[in-house]
Scaffold this motif. Structure first.
Motif, PDB file in Angstrom:
ATOM      1  N   GLU A  72       1.017  -0.981   0.009  1.00  0.00           N
ATOM      2  CA  GLU A  72       0.186  -0.106   0.063  1.00  0.00           C
ATOM      3  C   GLU A  72       1.287   1.146   0.163  1.00  0.00           C
ATOM      4  O   GLU A  72       1.726   1.386   1.043  1.00  0.00           O
ATOM      5  CB  GLU A  72      -0.876  -0.018   1.264  1.00  0.00           C
ATOM      6  N   ILE A  73       0.496   2.336  -0.556  1.00  0.00           N
ATOM      7  CA  ILE A  73       1.048   4.002  -0.264  1.00  0.00           C
ATOM      8  C   ILE A  73       0.394   4.411  -0.430  1.00  0.00           C
ATOM      9  O   ILE A  73      -1.552   4.353  -0.540  1.00  0.00           O
ATOM     10  CB  ILE A  73       1.723   3.839  -1.731  1.00  0.00           C
ATOM     11  N   GLY A  74      -0.114   5.544  -0.005  1.00  0.00           N
ATOM     12  CA  GLY A  74      -1.347   6.602   0.489  1.00  0.00           C
ATOM     13  C   GLY A  74      -0.541   7.934   0.994  1.00  0.00           C
ATOM     14  O   GLY A  74       0.729   8.261   0.698  1.00  0.00           O
ATOM     15  N   ALA A  75      -1.388   8.615   1.494  1.00  0.00           N
ATOM     16  CA  ALA A  75      -0.665  10.186   1.880  1.00  0.00           C
ATOM     17  C   ALA A  75      -1.554  10.249   3.433  1.00  0.00           C
ATOM     18  O   ALA A  75      -2.431   9.450   3.463  1.00  0.00           O
ATOM     19  CB  ALA A  75      -1.855  11.372   0.651  1.00  0.00           C
ATOM     20  N   SER A  76      -1.200  10.948   4.442  1.00  0.00           N
ATOM     21  CA  SER A  76      -1.324  10.913   5.764  1.00  0.00           C
ATOM     22  C   SER A  76      -1.294  12.640   6.510  1.00  0.00           C
ATOM     23  O   SER A  76      -0.778  12.830   5.744  1.00  0.00           O
ATOM     24  CB  SER A  76      -1.036   9.784   6.314  1.00  0.00           C
ATOM     25  N   TRP A  77      -2.204  12.682   7.034  1.00  0.00           N
ATOM     26  CA  TRP A  77      -1.822  14.065   7.872  1.00  0.00           C
ATOM     27  C   TRP A  77      -1.429  13.489   9.696  1.00  0.00           C
ATOM     28  O   TRP A  77      -2.004  12.499  10.260  1.00  0.00           O
ATOM     29  CB  TRP A  77      -3.218  14.529   8.377  1.00  0.00           C
ATOM     30  N   VAL A  78      -0.411  13.463   9.794  1.00  0.00           N
ATOM     31  CA  VAL A  78       0.178  13.483  11.389  1.00  0.00           C
ATOM     32  C   VAL A  78       0.271  14.459  12.186  1.00  0.00           C
ATOM     33  O   VAL A  78       0.513  15.677  11.573  1.00  0.00           O
ATOM     34  CB  VAL A  78       1.659  13.086  11.085  1.00  0.00           C
ATOM     35  N   ASP A  87       5.752  20.228  20.459  1.00  0.00           N
ATOM     36  CA  ASP A  87       4.108  19.393  19.488  1.00  0.00           C
ATOM     37  C   ASP A  87       4.271  19.832  17.615  1.00  0.00           C
ATOM     38  O   ASP A  87       4.805  20.611  17.750  1.00  0.00           O
ATOM     39  CB  ASP A  87       2.992  20.280  19.615  1.00  0.00           C
ATOM     40  N   ASN A  88       4.268  19.437  17.071  1.00  0.00           N
ATOM     41  CA  ASN A  88       4.168  18.791  15.833  1.00  0.00           C
ATOM     42  C   ASN A  88       3.158  18.107  14.750  1.00  0.00           C
ATOM     43  O   ASN A  88       2.894  17.340  15.058  1.00  0.00           O
ATOM     44  CB  ASN A  88       6.077  18.548  15.519  1.00  0.00           C
ATOM     45  N   ASN A  89       3.204  18.907  13.249  1.00  0.00           N
ATOM     46  CA  ASN A  89       2.140  17.988  12.487  1.00  0.00           C
ATOM     47  C   ASN A  89       2.304  18.507  11.138  1.00  0.00           C
ATOM     48  O   ASN A  89       3.341  19.655  10.915  1.00  0.00           O
ATOM     49  CB  ASN A  89       0.575  18.580  13.292  1.00  0.00           C
ATOM     50  N   TYR A  90       2.334  17.909   9.955  1.00  0.00           N
ATOM     51  CA  TYR A  90       2.999  17.969   9.051  1.00  0.00           C
ATOM     52  C   TYR A  90       2.305  16.643   8.234  1.00  0.00           C
ATOM     53  O   TYR A  90       1.285  15.488   8.675  1.00  0.00           O
ATOM     54  CB  TYR A  90       4.456  17.194   8.918  1.00  0.00           C
ATOM     55  N   ALA A  91       1.880  17.044   6.802  1.00  0.00           N
ATOM     56  CA  ALA A  91       1.589  16.367   5.577  1.00  0.00           C
ATOM     57  C   ALA A  91       2.900  15.252   5.089  1.00  0.00           C
ATOM     58  O   ALA A  91       3.933  15.520   6.105  1.00  0.00           O
ATOM     59  CB  ALA A  91       1.553  16.459   4.205  1.00  0.00           C
ATOM     60  N   THR A 117       6.126   6.191   7.287  1.00  0.00           N
ATOM     61  CA  THR A 117       5.616   7.547   7.514  1.00  0.00           C
ATOM     62  C   THR A 117       6.755   8.303   7.332  1.00  0.00           C
ATOM     63  O   THR A 117       8.128   8.022   7.685  1.00  0.00           O
ATOM     64  CB  THR A 117       4.943   8.021   8.710  1.00  0.00           C
ATOM     65  N   VAL A 118       6.948   9.002   5.925  1.00  0.00           N
ATOM     66  CA  VAL A 118       8.094   9.413   5.913  1.00  0.00           C
ATOM     67  C   VAL A 118       7.497  11.360   6.095  1.00  0.00           C
ATOM     68  O   VAL A 118       6.372  11.748   4.692  1.00  0.00           O
ATOM     69  CB  VAL A 118       8.797   9.982   4.547  1.00  0.00           C
ATOM     70  N   ASP A 119       7.553  12.051   6.583  1.00  0.00           N
ATOM     71  CA  ASP A 119       7.786  13.484   6.569  1.00  0.00           C
ATOM     72  C   ASP A 119       8.001  13.771   4.995  1.00  0.00           C
ATOM     73  O   ASP A 119       8.796  13.860   5.102  1.00  0.00           O
ATOM     74  CB  ASP A 119       8.571  14.402   7.830  1.00  0.00           C
ATOM     75  N   LEU A 120       6.711  14.957   4.341  1.00  0.00           N
ATOM     76  CA  LEU A 120       7.008  15.660   3.212  1.00  0.00           C
ATOM     77  C   LEU A 120       8.021  16.743   2.681  1.00  0.00           C
ATOM     78  O   LEU A 120       8.502  17.111   2.417  1.00  0.00           O
ATOM     79  CB  LEU A 120       5.719  15.822   2.560  1.00  0.00           C
ATOM     80  N   GLN A 121       8.238  16.958   3.813  1.00  0.00           N
ATOM     81  CA  GLN A 121       8.772  18.820   4.599  1.00  0.00           C
ATOM     82  C   GLN A 121      10.414  18.321   4.959  1.00  0.00           C
ATOM     83  O   GLN A 121      10.975  19.021   4.198  1.00  0.00           O
ATOM     84  CB  GLN A 121       8.472  19.927   5.503  1.00  0.00           C
ATOM     85  N   GLN A 122       9.907  17.542   5.687  1.00  0.00           N
ATOM     86  CA  GLN A 122      11.773  17.528   6.528  1.00  0.00           C
ATOM     87  C   GLN A 122      11.778  15.349   5.964  1.00  0.00           C
ATOM     88  O   GLN A 122      11.489  15.180   6.973  1.00  0.00           O
ATOM     89  CB  GLN A 122      11.730  16.953   7.894  1.00  0.00           C
ATOM     90  N   THR A 123      12.252  14.763   4.885  1.00  0.00           N
ATOM     91  CA  THR A 123      12.111  13.630   4.842  1.00  0.00           C
ATOM     92  C   THR A 123      13.498  13.501   5.562  1.00  0.00           C
ATOM     93  O   THR A 123      13.134  11.536   5.460  1.00  0.00           O
ATOM     94  CB  THR A 123      12.631  13.371   3.108  1.00  0.00           C
ATOM     95  N   ASP A 124      13.985  13.616   5.857  1.00  0.00           N
ATOM     96  CA  ASP A 124      14.735  12.621   7.526  1.00  0.00           C
ATOM     97  C   ASP A 124      14.077  12.089   8.844  1.00  0.00           C
ATOM     98  O   ASP A 124      14.582  11.856   9.144  1.00  0.00           O
ATOM     99  CB  ASP A 124      15.983  13.517   7.518  1.00  0.00           C
ATOM    100  N   GLU A 125      12.354  12.489   8.342  1.00  0.00           N
ATOM    101  CA  GLU A 125      12.318  12.288  10.174  1.00  0.00           C
ATOM    102  C   GLU A 125      10.926  11.417   9.407  1.00  0.00           C
ATOM    103  O   GLU A 125       9.560  11.281   8.507  1.00  0.00           O
ATOM    104  CB  GLU A 125      11.025  13.826  10.134  1.00  0.00           C
ATOM    105  N   VAL A 126      11.922   9.643   9.107  1.00  0.00           N
ATOM    106  CA  VAL A 126      10.942   8.946   8.009  1.00  0.00           C
ATOM    107  C   VAL A 126      10.595   8.270   9.648  1.00  0.00           C
ATOM    108  O   VAL A 126      11.512   7.786  10.946  1.00  0.00           O
ATOM    109  CB  VAL A 126      11.185   8.185   7.583  1.00  0.00           C
TER     110      VAL A 126
END
Length: 175
Positions: A72-78, A87-91, A117-126
């Motif tokens: 599966e592949i997808g998009a999410s809000w974390v 606190d943090n939130n990201y696509a 899950t990989v943060d789309l703005q900070q891709t090192d945060e996986v």
């Protein structure tokens, strides 16, 4: 899933996660769409609550007792709520890979599960979770399994290990 550990009489791990998913197979295909909601808490990683929600597209690549593979592949809000850290939130993008085999027979199942899950703005945060296990029926619908789980959090807060290993024996019910 809930994990509570002690070492030398002191609590060393207290974390839980809850995952809800629903799949809709597309008529006449091996493909499906779905949605997920995951809630996670980890006291020793300063994580009060991580909420992940989003849609995904999946495919059943092989479906036989000898080898079953789906992905599966997808998009999410974390949304991450911490006790001390900000606190943090990201696509995010997410994936899930599941491989099982009944090669050993006797309704014994070997499996490898991987999700991330990989943060789309900070891709090192996986965040990557991998479980390798073997399960077998024991009585009625009860089953036992031995597992090794490796968890990686590239966005772990300061003074928290980014890698966690767990060896476990579990009893469950299958229907």
């Amino acid at each position: 899933e809930w994990e509570l550990d002690e070492s030398s009489g002191k609590k060393s791990k207290d974390k839980w996660s809850l995952l809800g998913k629903y799949d809709w197979f597309l008529q006449g295909t091996d493909s499906y769409v779905g949605g997920l909601l995951r809630l996670e808490q980890d006291q020793f990683a300063d994580l009060d609550l991580r909420t992940t929600i989003g849609p995904y597209l999946g495919r059943q690549f092989f479906a036989s007792p000898l080898l079953s593979v789906s992905g599966e592949i997808g998009a999410s809000w974390v949304d991450e709520q911490f006790g001390e850290a900000e606190d943090n939130n990201y696509a995010a993008a997410l994936w899930n890979l599941r491989m099982t085999s009944d090669y050993f027979g006797g309704n014994t199942t070997f499996y490898i599960l991987n999700d991330g899950t990989v943060d789309l703005q900070q891709t090192d945060e996986v965040i990557v979770n991998t479980t390798i296990g073997i399960g077998m029926p024991i009585l009625g619908g009860l089953e036992a399994a031995a597992e090794f789980k490796l968890e990686y959090d590239g966005g772990a807060v300061e003074n928290v290990d980014s890698v966690d290993e767990t060896y476990k024996f579990r009893i469950g019910y299958a229907w």
